[in-house]
Motif scaffolding. Structure first.
Motif, short mmCIF file in Angstrom:
data_model
loop_
_atom_site.label_atom_id
_atom_site.label_comp_id
_atom_site.label_asym_id
_atom_site.label_seq_id
_atom_site.Cartn_x
_atom_site.Cartn_y
_atom_site.Cartn_z
N ILE A 114 8.75 9.30 -1.01
CA ILE A 114 8.10 10.26 -1.92
C ILE A 114 9.11 10.96 -2.95
O ILE A 114 8.86 10.72 -4.20
N LEU A 115 10.12 11.46 -2.34
CA LEU A 115 11.14 11.77 -3.55
C LEU A 115 11.87 10.67 -4.08
O LEU A 115 12.06 10.78 -5.25
N ASP A 122 1.01 -1.36 0.08
CA ASP A 122 -0.20 -0.17 -0.09
C ASP A 122 0.85 1.24 0.00
O ASP A 122 1.57 1.40 0.86
N ALA A 123 0.62 2.17 -1.15
CA ALA A 123 1.66 3.24 -1.25
C ALA A 123 1.53 4.02 -0.16
O ALA A 123 2.55 4.53 0.37
N LEU A 164 -0.72 9.82 -6.21
CA LEU A 164 -1.82 10.55 -5.65
C LEU A 164 -1.50 10.34 -4.00
O LEU A 164 -1.72 11.08 -3.12
N ALA A 165 -0.90 9.15 -3.62
CA ALA A 165 -0.33 8.95 -2.31
C ALA A 165 0.63 9.90 -2.04
O ALA A 165 0.79 10.45 -0.84
N CYS A 166 1.45 10.17 -2.70
CA CYS A 166 2.41 11.25 -2.61
C CYS A 166 1.85 12.65 -2.10
O CYS A 166 2.27 13.23 -1.30
N ALA A 167 0.93 12.87 -3.19
CA ALA A 167 0.46 14.23 -3.02
C ALA A 167 -0.33 14.31 -1.70
O ALA A 167 -0.03 15.33 -0.84
N ARG A 168 -1.20 13.31 -1.22
CA ARG A 168 -1.63 13.29 0.03
C ARG A 168 -0.96 13.30 1.10
O ARG A 168 -1.33 13.99 2.27
#
Ligand code: ATP
Ligand code: MG
Length: 414
Positions: free
Chosen positions: A173-174, A161-162, A194-198
């Protein structure tokens, strides 16, 4: 496919058949353990790309790795013992040997680890499926999580799960943007993005050293321009860059580097992306914990000479090469062109300016303080003043006057 035999073999690749790699793997296996190369070396080996460092995963415990390596007269450094990593040195090359592990509890980088002898568990704690491929001493590739399919499709996908994986370590994220920029075809994996943005707010917890290391690689990656645009569009760039981003100037700089076959320069790219004022350079420098030399490059972005609207005349270009040195001169002109209204990588005048240091090396001022003092000026600040005056006179004549002419000029003004 897990356990599939349809994977290509890496047998015969130079990094694997080298005596050093074979030796390290054999020494661990002779102790009754399994050892396999993992991560970048397998990923890049399968893609036919250059190999950097060699990481090894093993069922042996760190103490056993150290004991076996020492008994075989290999060098040993206890680099990351708390997460199970021992650096073994063979043939002057470092091998990071890490015991198979699962992360039981994560607080960012400081995961509490439990060793295991299960390759699939070790694979699950890694970041992306393409980074969870292993290769044994014979060249056989092992793929516990099906990463090979993603690798070949050039997809960068989180393992599991991301969002969970990002909460364990926000550096991922990076790394998601870095690996996508380096290896992906097509866009960013939608679920991962999407997970990175959230979860972008978690980036504030990262140490500045880790940001520096990962961003340096991201900004010089093959598709860095796209990475920067997508990061900006998702509010991620704003979490790490304490300045107004200039993605267009950044893109143009990469185009200039490509047009001139320059090696990507991470700090210059960062200056193009975020530096307009000295304060920008200081803030970015602090956020990325840059060295003094790196700060010097960032600060070029704040220079007036990084804002030339037209190519410099030959005279002022030479003067700049002399005062700034060839490397910083190139950087300043590139920043100017990248920000210029009439931007073009084929304009012969800009290209001539950018390549001036390839054709012309600044001479050394042919007179010294001793020459000044020989004309009766007493040691002290007056010597420097006189030197600066004669230097300006010399530069204004396009570095042409000889030593004798300079001495004559000194005599006149003495
Ligand atoms: P390269 O060295 O070419 O940049 P790499 O894949 O070898 O790429 P490293 O940073 O050397 O990257 O890490 C080695 C391996 O360790 C990765 O392939 C990955 O499996 C794992 N890894 C590294 N950092 C993380 C992380 N933050 N979270 C999860 N797994 C990681
Ligand atoms: Mg590596």
């Amino acid at each position: 496919m897990p356990g599939s035999d349809n994977l290509p073999s890496l047998a015969g690749q130079a990094w694997l058949s080298s005596a050093a790699t074979q030796g390290v793997l054999a020494v661990i296996e002779a102790g009754g353990h399994q050892a396999r190369a993992v991560g970048g070396v397998v990923r890049n080996g399968l893609l036919g790309l250059a190999i950097t460092d060699i990481d090894i995963a093993t069922t042996a415990l760190p103490q056993d790795v150290m004991r076996l390596a020492r008994a075989a007269d290999l060098g040993v450094a206890e680099t990351g013992l708390q997460h199970g990593t021992v650096t073994v040195i063979a043939d002057h090359r470092p091998f990071e040997v890490t015991t198979l592990r699962r992360d039981v509890e994560s607080h960012g980088r400081h995961a509490t680890v439990a060793f295991t002898d299960d390759w699939t568990e070790d694979a699950r704690r890694r970041d992306f499926t393409m980074n969870a491929l292993y290769c044994d001493r014979s060249g056989r590739v092992h793929d516990p999580l099906g990463g090979y399919t993603d690798l070949i499709a050039r997809r960068v996908c989180f393992i599991g799960d991301a969002a969970d994986r990002i909460r364990e370590d926000y550096l991922r994220i990076l790394r998601f943007f870095r690996f996508t920029a380096q290896y992906a075809e097509g866009g960013h994996d939608a679920v991962g993005l999407l997970a990175c943005a959230r979860l972008r707010g978690g980036l504030a917890q990262l140490s500045r050293e880790r940001i520096h290391q990962e961003m340096t690689r991201l900004l010089t990656a093959r598709r860095a321009v796209e990475a920067v645009m997508v990061m900006q569009a998702h509010g991620i760039l704003a979490e790490i860059l304490p300045a107004a981003p200039r993605p267009t100037v950044f893109r143009r700089l990469t185009e200039i580097e490509t047009a001139l076959a320059w090696k990507p320069d991470a700090m210059l790219r960062l200056a193009a992306l975020g530096v307009v004022t000295s304060e920008d350079a200081s803030r970015i420098g602090r956020a990325f914990k840059v060295s003094r030399a790196e700060h010097g490059i960032l600060d070029l972005g704040a220079s007036e000479t990084a804002r030339l609207t037209t190519p410099p005349s030959q005279g002022s270009a030479r003067k700049l090469v002399y005062t700034q040195g060839p490397d910083n001169y190139r950087r300043l002109i590139a920043l100017s062109l990248a920000g210029a209204l009439a931007y073009s990588t084929t304009d012969p005048l800009w290209i001539a300016a950018l390549t001036l240091p390839d054709r012309w090396a600044a001479p050394k001022l042919p007179v010294t303080g001793a020459d000044v003092m020989a004309r009766g000026v007493a040691a002290g600040p007056a010597v420097g003043d006189a030197l600066r005056r004669i230097e300006a006179w010399w530069i204004a004549r396009d570095f042409a006057p000889s030593r004798d002419e300079l001495l004559a000029q000194l005599d006149l003004s003495a």
